[in-house]
Write a protein that holds these residues in place. Structure first.
Motif, short mmCIF file in Angstrom:
data_model
loop_
_atom_site.label_atom_id
_atom_site.label_comp_id
_atom_site.label_asym_id
_atom_site.label_seq_id
_atom_site.Cartn_x
_atom_site.Cartn_y
_atom_site.Cartn_z
N GLY A 1 0.80 -1.22 0.00
CA GLY A 1 0.00 0.00 0.00
C GLY A 1 0.83 1.26 0.00
N TYR A 2 0.14 2.38 0.13
CA TYR A 2 0.83 3.66 0.02
C TYR A 2 0.08 4.72 0.80
CZ TYR A 2 2.92 7.81 -2.10
OH TYR A 2 3.58 8.99 -2.31
N VAL A 3 0.85 5.53 1.55
CA VAL A 3 0.28 6.71 2.20
C VAL A 3 1.16 7.87 1.79
CG1 VAL A 3 -0.05 7.88 4.40
CG2 VAL A 3 -0.69 5.49 4.17
N SER A 4 0.56 8.95 1.31
CA SER A 4 1.38 10.06 0.84
C SER A 4 2.12 10.72 2.00
CB SER A 4 0.51 11.10 0.15
OG SER A 4 1.27 12.28 -0.04
N PRO A 5 3.44 10.90 1.85
CA PRO A 5 4.20 11.56 2.92
C PRO A 5 3.71 13.00 3.15
CG PRO A 5 5.66 10.60 1.27
CD PRO A 5 4.27 10.51 0.73
N LEU A 6 3.00 13.55 2.18
CA LEU A 6 2.50 14.92 2.35
C LEU A 6 1.29 14.93 3.29
CD1 LEU A 6 2.76 16.24 -1.31
CD2 LEU A 6 4.35 16.59 0.59
N ASP A 7 0.50 13.84 3.27
CA ASP A 7 -0.67 13.77 4.16
C ASP A 7 -0.25 13.42 5.57
OD1 ASP A 7 -2.11 14.29 1.96
OD2 ASP A 7 -2.79 12.24 1.61
N ASP A 8 0.66 12.46 5.68
CA ASP A 8 1.06 11.96 6.99
C ASP A 8 2.55 11.58 6.90
OD1 ASP A 8 1.57 10.61 9.30
OD2 ASP A 8 -0.24 9.37 9.23
N PRO A 9 3.43 12.54 7.21
CA PRO A 9 4.87 12.32 6.97
C PRO A 9 5.40 11.03 7.58
CG PRO A 9 4.46 14.57 7.70
CD PRO A 9 3.15 13.85 7.80
N LEU A 10 5.09 10.75 8.84
CA LEU A 10 5.69 9.58 9.49
C LEU A 10 5.20 8.29 8.86
CD1 LEU A 10 5.95 10.24 13.31
CD2 LEU A 10 7.75 9.68 11.67
N GLU A 11 3.90 8.18 8.74
CA GLU A 11 3.31 6.98 8.17
C GLU A 11 3.74 6.83 6.70
OE1 GLU A 11 2.15 5.06 10.19
OE2 GLU A 11 1.14 3.54 8.98
N GLY A 12 3.77 7.94 5.99
CA GLY A 12 4.16 7.92 4.58
C GLY A 12 5.56 7.38 4.41
N ILE A 13 6.48 7.81 5.27
CA ILE A 13 7.86 7.33 5.16
C ILE A 13 7.94 5.85 5.51
CG2 ILE A 13 10.15 7.55 6.22
CD1 ILE A 13 9.63 10.62 6.19
N ARG A 14 7.15 5.44 6.50
CA ARG A 14 7.13 4.02 6.87
C ARG A 14 6.74 3.16 5.67
NH1 ARG A 14 5.43 0.56 10.97
NH2 ARG A 14 3.28 0.63 10.30
N TYR A 15 5.81 3.65 4.88
CA TYR A 15 5.39 2.91 3.69
C TYR A 15 6.45 2.95 2.60
CZ TYR A 15 0.60 1.73 4.93
OH TYR A 15 -0.50 1.15 5.49
N LEU A 16 7.27 3.99 2.61
CA LEU A 16 8.24 4.16 1.51
C LEU A 16 9.58 3.46 1.75
CD1 LEU A 16 7.89 7.83 0.23
CD2 LEU A 16 7.66 5.73 -1.09
N VAL A 17 9.86 3.07 3.02
CA VAL A 17 11.21 2.57 3.34
C VAL A 17 11.57 1.34 2.50
CG1 VAL A 17 12.63 1.50 5.11
CG2 VAL A 17 11.33 3.55 5.64
N LEU A 18 10.76 0.30 2.57
CA LEU A 18 11.11 -0.93 1.85
C LEU A 18 11.17 -0.72 0.33
CD1 LEU A 18 9.31 -3.78 3.84
CD2 LEU A 18 11.69 -3.05 3.94
N PRO A 19 10.17 -0.05 -0.26
CA PRO A 19 10.29 0.20 -1.71
C PRO A 19 11.56 0.99 -2.07
CG PRO A 19 8.07 0.69 -0.97
CD PRO A 19 8.86 0.39 0.25
N SER A 20 11.90 1.98 -1.25
CA SER A 20 13.08 2.80 -1.56
C SER A 20 14.36 1.97 -1.49
CB SER A 20 13.20 3.98 -0.61
OG SER A 20 12.01 4.72 -0.62
N VAL A 21 14.46 1.15 -0.45
CA VAL A 21 15.66 0.31 -0.31
C VAL A 21 15.75 -0.65 -1.50
CG1 VAL A 21 16.75 -1.49 1.08
CG2 VAL A 21 15.73 0.48 2.20
N THR A 22 14.62 -1.26 -1.84
CA THR A 22 14.60 -2.20 -2.95
C THR A 22 15.03 -1.53 -4.25
OG1 THR A 22 12.70 -3.20 -1.88
CG2 THR A 22 13.17 -3.89 -4.12
N LEU A 23 14.47 -0.36 -4.49
CA LEU A 23 14.76 0.34 -5.73
C LEU A 23 16.18 0.89 -5.76
CD1 LEU A 23 13.63 1.36 -8.39
CD2 LEU A 23 12.72 3.35 -7.22
N GLY A 24 16.68 1.33 -4.59
CA GLY A 24 17.97 2.01 -4.56
C GLY A 24 19.17 1.09 -4.58
N THR A 25 18.99 -0.19 -4.28
CA THR A 25 20.15 -1.08 -4.13
C THR A 25 21.01 -1.17 -5.38
OG1 THR A 25 18.98 -2.37 -2.49
CG2 THR A 25 20.86 -3.42 -3.54
#
Lengths: 281, 315
Positions: free
Chosen positions: B169-193
């Motif tokens: 799922g996805y929560v926009s970091p603009l709506d809820d910064p903390l929750e949004g980043i929590r959702y983005l961590v794994l995708p970002s790590v996966t994409l950035g490796t």
């Protein structure tokens, strides 16, 4: 002949190249003889034994239809090997002539050809692959053609660079003054000069081609089920990851193994063939 | 006007023909679908009249160049046509989903630099040490691991087993910064490796080359502190690395397609895959053109940055 022997000596000294060759010969062996090594038929279903964990009978466990994951991974090697061999061939068959002509003649021909290559280069690889497959349909042959087209510009650029510097060599000028045809000069004097760069690129392309085929299959637009492509297996396995980790784990390890082999070989070849560039470590 | 401005204008102008050519290729490709897009969309046994009607409404009866000119003039007005399946305007769908994909790509970008800059630097400074070998191994493994597999494994370990991060799922970091980043961590790590691996290797070899150059020794002998020498070395080593970073940043866009499918993120990549499966060619065409334009734009920005940072080119 002397150059070939020198190459062999250097190759054997390069740890990277030897490691790559070791991994790849295993991969090629499995790709060729996988079906005979497999303990089970990769297509035989046994729903009573679906999603069973790794055991002596099924070292990599079984999938959602009770098929032996180990046998399917072995069978998948053949698909990956086909992709790794034919994608560079497709890209080379267009990219290398384009690069040769571009680098040798220069001028407006070079300009036009390179602009066309640039525009092909302007697509992110996976996106171009996706679009081509969306238009021309799935299946192994189309996948190979699509990924092959993606890598034409890389081969054209690399060949062009080598060809342009080869064209300035004295022996090429000499051949020209004796009246040798352009085709002969390109084939006899310029192409051999470009081969080492092309070989390195071919090895790297094979690695990326396996990754892209797996990605496309994972996205459901590559090689359709029930073919045991590693990417296709992972597409299904994604839905069972919480209950059966082995189903998704082992096909991925197989991809890493094959891709790593080509990357090692590519790095090694670069060291061996072009000492000027210096070892990558 | 400085040289940088001049170069920026020249570079921007040279992107225009590439954009035109590439969009033409896309428009032409879509029309090359065997049997034609209208037949594929409706199915081979559809009513011929219906097919004819759809062909007409899609403008497929006109010559290719007319279709292209009409499509591009629509694009300039922000009109990319309507989805055949949902009737939704393509531009609206893209506007809604593009920020989601960009946030994933940006996340991947940050993660990759966060890993690559220290890893590449340490590896070059301590050549042949254990940490150097670790960085080299990472450099090789990172480009050999399929990102979707890595994503699935990270999901399994950190999402399912340990439960630190949400599974999908996805929560926009603009709506809820903390929750949004929590959702983005794994995708970002996966994409950035993968990008991290490539940049690590590049940075390491560029830094080694700079360290071997005479000036770093000369400066050190003059009594300049190691840290300040390092600063010079890093600055010079970074110039070529920027090009690689830029090229990879473009590829993050392509990679985000796969990541969005793994993590069920409703971005533009998901839209692309859905439109391929639904044979929604108008949506597909619009999304691919936007992706490619972004890619060309990123490359342009990188070239201009490179020119700005490299004084040799400016002379």
């Amino acid at each position: 002949m002397r150059r070939l022997r020198l190459f062999a000596v250097r190759f054997r000294k390069s740890r990277l190249a030897m490691a790559g060759a070791g991994v790849l010969s295993t991969f090629v062996f499995i790709g060729l003889f996988g079906p005979y090594l497999a303990p089970h038929d990769p297509a035989t279903m046994n729903t009573a034994n679906a999603l069973a964990g790794p055991s002596l009978e099924h070292p990599f466990g079984t999938d959602n239809y009770g098929r032996d994951v180990f046998s399917r991974v072995l069978a998948g090697a053949r698909i990956a090997l086909t992709v790794a061999v034919f994608v560079p061939i497709v890209s080379m068959s267009i990219g290398v002539p384009v690069g040769l002509v571009s680098g040798y003649f220069g001028g407006w021909i070079d300009n036009v050809l390179m602009r066309v290559m640039d525009s092909l280069f302007a697509f992110p690889a996976i996106l171009l692959g996706l679009t081509l497959v969306a238009v021309f349909g799935q299946g192994l042959r189309n996948i190979i053609i699509a990924i092959g087209i993606v890598f034409i510009p890389q081969f054209a650029r690399i060949t062009r660079g080598s060809a342009a510097s080869a064209a300035k060599e004295e022996h090429v000028k000499a051949a020209r003054s004796t009246g040798a045809s352009h085709l002969r000069i390109l084939g006899v004097h310029i192409l051999p000069f470009c081969l080492s760069a092309i070989m390195v690129q071919a090895s790297i392309t094979a690695a990326v081609a396996i990754l892209i085929e797996a990605s496309l299959s994972f996205l459901g637009v590559g090689i359709p089920a029930p073919e045991p492509s590693w990417g296709t297996m992972l597409e299904t396995a994604k839905g069972y990851v919480e209950s059966a980790w082995w189903f998704g784990f082992f096909p991925g390890v197989a991809i890493i193994f094959a891709v790593l082999g080509f990357n090692l070989l590519g790095d090694g070849l670069r060291d061996v063939l072009d000492p000027r560039m210096g070892p990558s470590r | 006007m400085t040289e940088v401005h001049q170069y920026a204008i020249k570079r921007a102008l040279s992107a225009i023909p590439v954009l035109l050519l590439v969009s033409f290729i896309i428009v032409a490709l879509i029309r090359l679908v065997p049997g034609g897009p209208a037949v594929i969309m409706l199915g081979a046994d559809a009513d011929p009249q219906q097919i004819e009607h759809l062909r007409e409404s899609m403008g497929l009866n006109q010559p290719l160049y007319v279709q292209y000119v009409e499509y591009m003039s629509g694009l300039l007005r922000g009109d990319l046509g309507e989805s055949y399946m949902t009737g939704q305007a393509v531009s609206a769908a893209v506007a809604h989903r593009l920020p989601i994909s960009l946030s994933v790509a940006l996340g991947g970008f940050f993660v990759s630099l966060l890993i690559a800059i220290p890893a590449g630097t340490i590896s070059a400074l301590k050549q042949d040490s254990k940490s150097d070998y670790a960085a080299l191994t990472f450099g090789l493994l990172g480009v050999s691991i399929p990102n979707f597999w890595l994503g699935i494994m990270l999901l399994l370990v950190f999402g399912v087993y340990i439960g630190w991060f949400p599974v999908a799922g996805y929560v926009s970091p603009l709506d809820d910064p903390l929750e949004g980043i929590r959702y983005l961590v794994l995708p970002s790590v996966t994409l950035g490796t993968a990008m991290a691996a490539i940049v690590t290797r590049m940075l390491r070899s560029e830094m080694l080359e700079e360290i071997r150059k005479e000036y770093s020794n000369a400066v050190r002998m003059k009594g300049v502190s190691d840290l300040r020498v390092l600063r010079h070395v890093m600055k010079n080593a970074f110039i070529p690395v920027i090009t690689v970073i830029g090229m990879q940043a473009g590829y993050l866009l392509g990679g985000s397609v796969v990541i969005e499918v793994v993590f069920s993120i409703p971005g533009m990549g998901r839209l692309l895959i859905d439109s391929i499966h639904a044979r929604d060619y108008i949506m597909l065409q619009g999304v691919v053109i936007i992706y490619t334009a972004l890619f060309i734009l990123v490359n342009m920005v990188v070239d201009i940055t490179y020119f700005y940072l490299n004084p040799k080119l400016r002379e």
